[in-house]
Scaffold this active site. Structure first.
Site, PDB file in Angstrom:
ATOM      1  N   GLY A  81     -29.479  73.684 -32.199  1.00 30.08           N
ATOM      2  CA  GLY A  81     -30.908  73.359 -32.107  1.00 30.08           C
ATOM      3  C   GLY A  81     -31.661  74.354 -31.240  1.00 30.08           C
ATOM      4  O   GLY A  81     -31.095  75.360 -30.791  1.00 30.08           O
ATOM      5  N   LYS A 131     -29.240  56.246 -33.214  1.00 24.85           N
ATOM      6  CA  LYS A 131     -27.782  56.300 -33.094  1.00 24.85           C
ATOM      7  C   LYS A 131     -27.308  57.416 -32.164  1.00 24.85           C
ATOM      8  O   LYS A 131     -26.410  57.217 -31.357  1.00 24.85           O
ATOM      9  CB  LYS A 131     -27.146  56.476 -34.485  1.00 24.85           C
ATOM     10  CG  LYS A 131     -27.080  55.147 -35.246  1.00 24.85           C
ATOM     11  CD  LYS A 131     -26.695  55.332 -36.689  1.00 24.85           C
ATOM     12  CE  LYS A 131     -25.220  55.616 -36.863  1.00 24.85           C
ATOM     13  NZ  LYS A 131     -24.873  55.731 -38.301  1.00 24.85           N
ATOM     14  N   TYR A 177     -37.168  56.978 -30.554  1.00 22.88           N
ATOM     15  CA  TYR A 177     -36.782  58.095 -29.677  1.00 22.88           C
ATOM     16  C   TYR A 177     -36.845  57.641 -28.220  1.00 22.88           C
ATOM     17  O   TYR A 177     -35.885  57.784 -27.465  1.00 22.88           O
ATOM     18  CB  TYR A 177     -37.732  59.258 -29.920  1.00 22.88           C
ATOM     19  CG  TYR A 177     -37.425  60.518 -29.143  1.00 22.88           C
ATOM     20  CD1 TYR A 177     -36.261  61.239 -29.383  1.00 22.88           C
ATOM     21  CD2 TYR A 177     -38.327  61.026 -28.202  1.00 22.88           C
ATOM     22  CE1 TYR A 177     -35.993  62.416 -28.694  1.00 22.88           C
ATOM     23  CE2 TYR A 177     -38.074  62.202 -27.520  1.00 22.88           C
ATOM     24  CZ  TYR A 177     -36.901  62.896 -27.766  1.00 22.88           C
ATOM     25  OH  TYR A 177     -36.649  64.070 -27.082  1.00 22.88           O
TER      26      TYR A 177
END
Ligand code: UDP
Length: 330
Positions: A14, A95, A149
């Protein structure tokens, strides 16, 4: 020469994860990057593939995580991190912040590793205290679009503290504020790549709401330095890492117009639900404990970031982001 210290970086493909991989390789570590590539991108780390001290595991940390050998450090940076991502993959977002952190804390216990988790300014929600110090508990809507989030990250902090107090695990919690720089996903919907992408494609810049909402943008090199120092410190309570230089989104759009020289105009679109009105880190704690503060001005950082986006192949400018999520949406 002694044996290299080994570090696991989740979300290693990322934006922040890949910069961390670079930093730890440069510091002489053996780096194991892990990513399921939902939002991560191998292009961010392909330059490391030939490095003898770099390994990549294609794995989803929400399922059991196994890494052979010693692990001295774990950095948990796997998570979707843009409001558009939370809308597209809300369950995965929940998750990775809950099941994912549980797996990694378990791994850290087994390997006796120090673990740093990437938390966020979103734990403060739409803050009623400004700027936000670490003592502020926040103003979060658990059932709004950002709830998946914000609550996952809040749970992640709670879980990390529980492992610290109950199991004596060596933990660090970074509350990361808006950060930008090369390797952000051009089409992830975040404001900076959105504006620069629009300028490069010759589209109007979309300001949401009246643009009076504020953010404080930290250049990635400053962020990585803050994170590295936090990991190497002995401080286990949350620390804000961000740049306190606050700007309204409308002013920011004007800065991007000036930077890119685009002749397009600004158009407004409805403000998304629960979009925080203001955000600015109080970084007194980071200054005191880590001796850290950001060094790169927005003007400098934006210039470097714009050059990066300009240098990308044309097809990336027009890449269909939805394709990325197709196989995960059921
Ligand atoms: N925003 C905007 N136009 C865009 C994308 C975002 O005006 O095309 C606004 C958004 O409403 C928010 C701010 O820019 O107020 C920052 O948005 P971003 O998605 O980057 O991150 P956030 O800080 O809200 O998580």
């Amino acid at each position: 020469m002694g044996k290299k210290q080994r570090v696991l970086i989740t979300g290693g493909a990322g934006f922040l994860g890949s910069h961390l991989c670079d930093r730890f390789i440069n510091e002489g570590f053996h780096v194991i990057a892990m990513d399921n590539l939902i939002t991560g991108d191998l292009r961010n780390i392909e330059h490391l593939f030939k490095h003898p001290d770099f390994e990549f595991y294609h794995h989803d940390v929400s399922t059991f995580v196994h890494v052979p050998g010693e692990l001295h450090y774990i950095l948990h940076f796997a998570s979707p991190a843009s409001p558009i991502d939370y809308l597209k993959i809300p369950i995965q977002t929940l998750k990775v912040g809950s099941l994912g952190i549980h797996n990694l804390l378990g791994l850290a216990r087994l390997k006796k590793s120090r673990i740093l988790i990437a938390s966020t300014s979103e734990v403060y929600g739409d803050p009623l205290v400004h700027p936000q110090p670490e003592e502020y508990y926040g103003n979060v809507n658990p059932v709004g679009p950002r709830g998946v989030y914000d609550e996952a990250k809040r749970f992640q902090e709670a879980m990390t503290m529980a492992y610290h107090t109950f199991h004596g695990l060596d933990t660090r919690i970074a509350r990361i504020f808006n950060t930008y720089g090369p390797r952000m996903r051009l089409n992830d919907g975040r404001v900076l790549p959105a504006f620069i992408g629009q300028a490069l494609r010759g589209e109007d810049l979309t300001v949401f709401g009246d643009g009076s909402q504020t953010r404080s943008f930290c250049y990635v090199d400053d962020q990585i330095e803050g994170l590295f120092r936090l990991l190497m410190s002995d401080y286990h309570l949350p620390v804000n890492i961000g740049n306190p230089d606050e700007v309204s989104i409308m002013e920011f759009a004007l800065e991007i117009i000036k930077l890119t020289g685009t002749t397009q105009k600004i158009i407004t679109k409805p403000l998304p639900v629960d979009d925080p009105k203001q955000r600015q880190p109080d970084i007194s704690r980071a200054k005191e404990i880590l001796g850290w503060e950001p060094k790169v001005s927005r003007a400098e950082g934006l210039k470097i970031t714009y050059e990066y986006f300009k240098s990308l192949p044309k097809e990336i400018l027009f890449e269909r982001e939805n394709k990325r999520f197709e196989k995960y949406i059921r």
